[in-house]
Design a protein around this motif. Structure first.
Motif, PDB file in Angstrom:
ATOM      1  N   ILE A  84       0.858  -1.186   0.000  1.00  0.00           N
ATOM      2  CA  ILE A  84       0.000   0.000   0.000  1.00  0.00           C
ATOM      3  C   ILE A  84       0.892   1.233   0.000  1.00  0.00           C
ATOM      4  O   ILE A  84       2.029   1.193   0.487  1.00  0.00           O
ATOM      5  CB  ILE A  84      -0.954   0.049   1.212  1.00  0.00           C
ATOM      6  N   GLY A  85       0.404   2.327  -0.559  1.00  0.00           N
ATOM      7  CA  GLY A  85       1.167   3.563  -0.587  1.00  0.00           C
ATOM      8  C   GLY A  85       1.401   4.118   0.811  1.00  0.00           C
ATOM      9  O   GLY A  85       0.662   3.813   1.751  1.00  0.00           O
ATOM     10  N   ALA A  86       2.432   4.937   0.927  1.00  0.00           N
ATOM     11  CA  ALA A  86       2.729   5.569   2.213  1.00  0.00           C
ATOM     12  C   ALA A  86       1.644   6.582   2.561  1.00  0.00           C
ATOM     13  O   ALA A  86       1.017   7.162   1.684  1.00  0.00           O
ATOM     14  CB  ALA A  86       4.087   6.253   2.148  1.00  0.00           C
ATOM     15  N   LYS A 128       7.676  11.930   5.045  1.00  0.00           N
ATOM     16  CA  LYS A 128       8.677  10.994   5.549  1.00  0.00           C
ATOM     17  C   LYS A 128       9.176  10.089   4.429  1.00  0.00           C
ATOM     18  O   LYS A 128       8.401   9.484   3.708  1.00  0.00           O
ATOM     19  CB  LYS A 128       8.078  10.135   6.666  1.00  0.00           C
ATOM     20  N   TYR A 129      10.497   9.998   4.292  1.00  0.00           N
ATOM     21  CA  TYR A 129      11.112   9.135   3.280  1.00  0.00           C
ATOM     22  C   TYR A 129      11.981   8.094   3.992  1.00  0.00           C
ATOM     23  O   TYR A 129      12.446   8.307   5.111  1.00  0.00           O
ATOM     24  CB  TYR A 129      11.976   9.942   2.306  1.00  0.00           C
ATOM     25  N   GLU A 141      10.328  10.154  -3.355  1.00  0.00           N
ATOM     26  CA  GLU A 141      10.430   8.693  -3.411  1.00  0.00           C
ATOM     27  C   GLU A 141       9.115   8.121  -3.916  1.00  0.00           C
ATOM     28  O   GLU A 141       8.037   8.614  -3.571  1.00  0.00           O
ATOM     29  CB  GLU A 141      10.745   8.099  -2.028  1.00  0.00           C
ATOM     30  N   MET A 142       9.213   7.088  -4.726  1.00  0.00           N
ATOM     31  CA  MET A 142       8.015   6.395  -5.195  1.00  0.00           C
ATOM     32  C   MET A 142       7.262   5.786  -4.028  1.00  0.00           C
ATOM     33  O   MET A 142       7.844   5.432  -3.014  1.00  0.00           O
ATOM     34  CB  MET A 142       8.412   5.256  -6.140  1.00  0.00           C
ATOM     35  N   GLY A 143       5.938   5.653  -4.214  1.00  0.00           N
ATOM     36  CA  GLY A 143       5.132   5.043  -3.177  1.00  0.00           C
ATOM     37  C   GLY A 143       4.673   6.040  -2.140  1.00  0.00           C
ATOM     38  O   GLY A 143       3.720   5.785  -1.404  1.00  0.00           O
ATOM     39  N   ASN A 144       5.379   7.183  -2.054  1.00  0.00           N
ATOM     40  CA  ASN A 144       4.929   8.245  -1.176  1.00  0.00           C
ATOM     41  C   ASN A 144       3.597   8.772  -1.684  1.00  0.00           C
ATOM     42  O   ASN A 144       3.301   8.701  -2.875  1.00  0.00           O
ATOM     43  CB  ASN A 144       5.994   9.346  -1.166  1.00  0.00           C
ATOM     44  N   PHE A 186       3.746  10.744  -4.754  1.00  0.00           N
ATOM     45  CA  PHE A 186       4.404  10.151  -5.920  1.00  0.00           C
ATOM     46  C   PHE A 186       4.010   8.685  -6.092  1.00  0.00           C
ATOM     47  O   PHE A 186       4.840   7.784  -5.983  1.00  0.00           O
ATOM     48  CB  PHE A 186       5.928  10.282  -5.799  1.00  0.00           C
ATOM     49  N   PRO A 187       2.723   8.425  -6.362  1.00  0.00           N
ATOM     50  CA  PRO A 187       2.275   7.041  -6.568  1.00  0.00           C
ATOM     51  C   PRO A 187       2.816   6.487  -7.879  1.00  0.00           C
ATOM     52  O   PRO A 187       3.307   7.227  -8.747  1.00  0.00           O
ATOM     53  CB  PRO A 187       0.749   7.186  -6.619  1.00  0.00           C
ATOM     54  N   TYR A 188       2.691   5.180  -8.021  1.00  0.00           N
ATOM     55  CA  TYR A 188       3.198   4.504  -9.227  1.00  0.00           C
ATOM     56  C   TYR A 188       2.673   5.151 -10.500  1.00  0.00           C
ATOM     57  O   TYR A 188       3.430   5.401 -11.437  1.00  0.00           O
ATOM     58  CB  TYR A 188       2.809   3.024  -9.187  1.00  0.00           C
ATOM     59  N   ARG A 189       1.370   5.430 -10.559  1.00  0.00           N
ATOM     60  CA  ARG A 189       0.778   5.945 -11.804  1.00  0.00           C
ATOM     61  C   ARG A 189       1.376   7.289 -12.208  1.00  0.00           C
ATOM     62  O   ARG A 189       1.507   7.588 -13.397  1.00  0.00           O
ATOM     63  CB  ARG A 189      -0.736   6.050 -11.671  1.00  0.00           C
ATOM     64  N   LYS A 190       1.734   8.118 -11.227  1.00  0.00           N
ATOM     65  CA  LYS A 190       2.334   9.412 -11.523  1.00  0.00           C
ATOM     66  C   LYS A 190       3.739   9.248 -12.098  1.00  0.00           C
ATOM     67  O   LYS A 190       4.115   9.913 -13.072  1.00  0.00           O
ATOM     68  CB  LYS A 190       2.384  10.276 -10.255  1.00  0.00           C
ATOM     69  N   VAL A 191       4.516   8.346 -11.514  1.00  0.00           N
ATOM     70  CA  VAL A 191       5.868   8.089 -12.000  1.00  0.00           C
ATOM     71  C   VAL A 191       5.814   7.451 -13.390  1.00  0.00           C
ATOM     72  O   VAL A 191       6.567   7.824 -14.294  1.00  0.00           O
ATOM     73  CB  VAL A 191       6.632   7.193 -11.006  1.00  0.00           C
ATOM     74  N   ALA A 192       4.900   6.488 -13.571  1.00  0.00           N
ATOM     75  CA  ALA A 192       4.755   5.829 -14.880  1.00  0.00           C
ATOM     76  C   ALA A 192       4.388   6.831 -15.963  1.00  0.00           C
ATOM     77  O   ALA A 192       4.862   6.736 -17.104  1.00  0.00           O
ATOM     78  CB  ALA A 192       3.712   4.722 -14.795  1.00  0.00           C
TER      79      ALA A 192
END
Length: 201
Positions: free
Chosen positions: A143-145, A150-151, A160-163, A166-172
């Motif tokens: 699950i996302g943070a 906090k990193y 950092e990804m997952g924060n 910055f979820p996966y879909r945004k980075v992708a």
């Protein structure tokens, strides 16, 4: 001392991450590789020991790269290398520069780009199953943070990804802006703080 050579930096998950770096590269069998971000130099040595021509690139002269410069403007011709790789480097740039830097790596690569990013998502469950005569199978529920300030490694990390920001879909989406296709994306069970992307032009 090079900070990437300290025992604190090279903890167990870090050593595991080196394995996934090597294997991701070797699986695509490149003859020439641009490595952006020298770090410990372990990946460089392993590739060179296996007859891969590696050019190292960094903005830090203390890591003694082959070429010193800025990843936002790589000093190489288009399609100069079979592959460009960058492991745990992009989080040190502002997120607004991520696509630009990755686009430069795409430009100088003939076919593939491989990157890794710290993934701040939480693992609720991690299982590795091995049944005789069948391949090992890994399962994760993540699950996302929930804390966007906090990193895992706050020193020097801009994102950092997952924060939550910055979820996966945004980075992708940023990756896709560069024209690169995501061939594979994974977080290993035994190095569950790092996400790898295998990308193709």
């Amino acid at each position: 001392m090079n900070p990437y050579h300290t025992k604190e930096y090279n903890h167990r998950p870090r050593w595991v991450s080196y394995y996934y770096q090597f294997q991701s590269i070797f699986n695509l069998n490149p003859q020439s590789v641009l490595e952006v971000g020298v770090g410990s130099g372990i990946t460089t040595k392993m590739l060179r020991d296996n007859n891969v021509k590696v050019t190292t690139f960094d903005n830090n002269p203390k890591t003694h790269p082959d070429v010193l410069g800025d990843v936002l403007k790589l000093p190489f011709e288009d399609n100069h290398f079979d592959m460009a790789v960058g492991f745990e480097i992009f989080e040190h740039l502002e997120f607004s520069s991520f696509a630009t830097a990755l686009g430069e790596m795409r430009r100088v690569s003939r076919k593939n780009v491989i990157i890794s990013l710290p993934d701040h998502a939480k693992s609720l469950l991690r299982l590795t199953i091995k049944i005789p005569f069948l391949r090992e199978k890994s399962i994760q529920i993540r699950i996302g943070a929930v804390n966007n300030k906090k990193y895992w490694a706050p020193c020097g990390h801009c994102w950092e990804m997952g924060n939550i920001d910055f979820p996966y879909r945004k980075v992708a989406k940023e990756i896709e802006k560069t024209g690169l296709k995501i061939i594979a994306s994974f977080v290993p069970n035994d190095s569950a703080w790092t996400r790898y992307f295998i990308l193709e032009k």
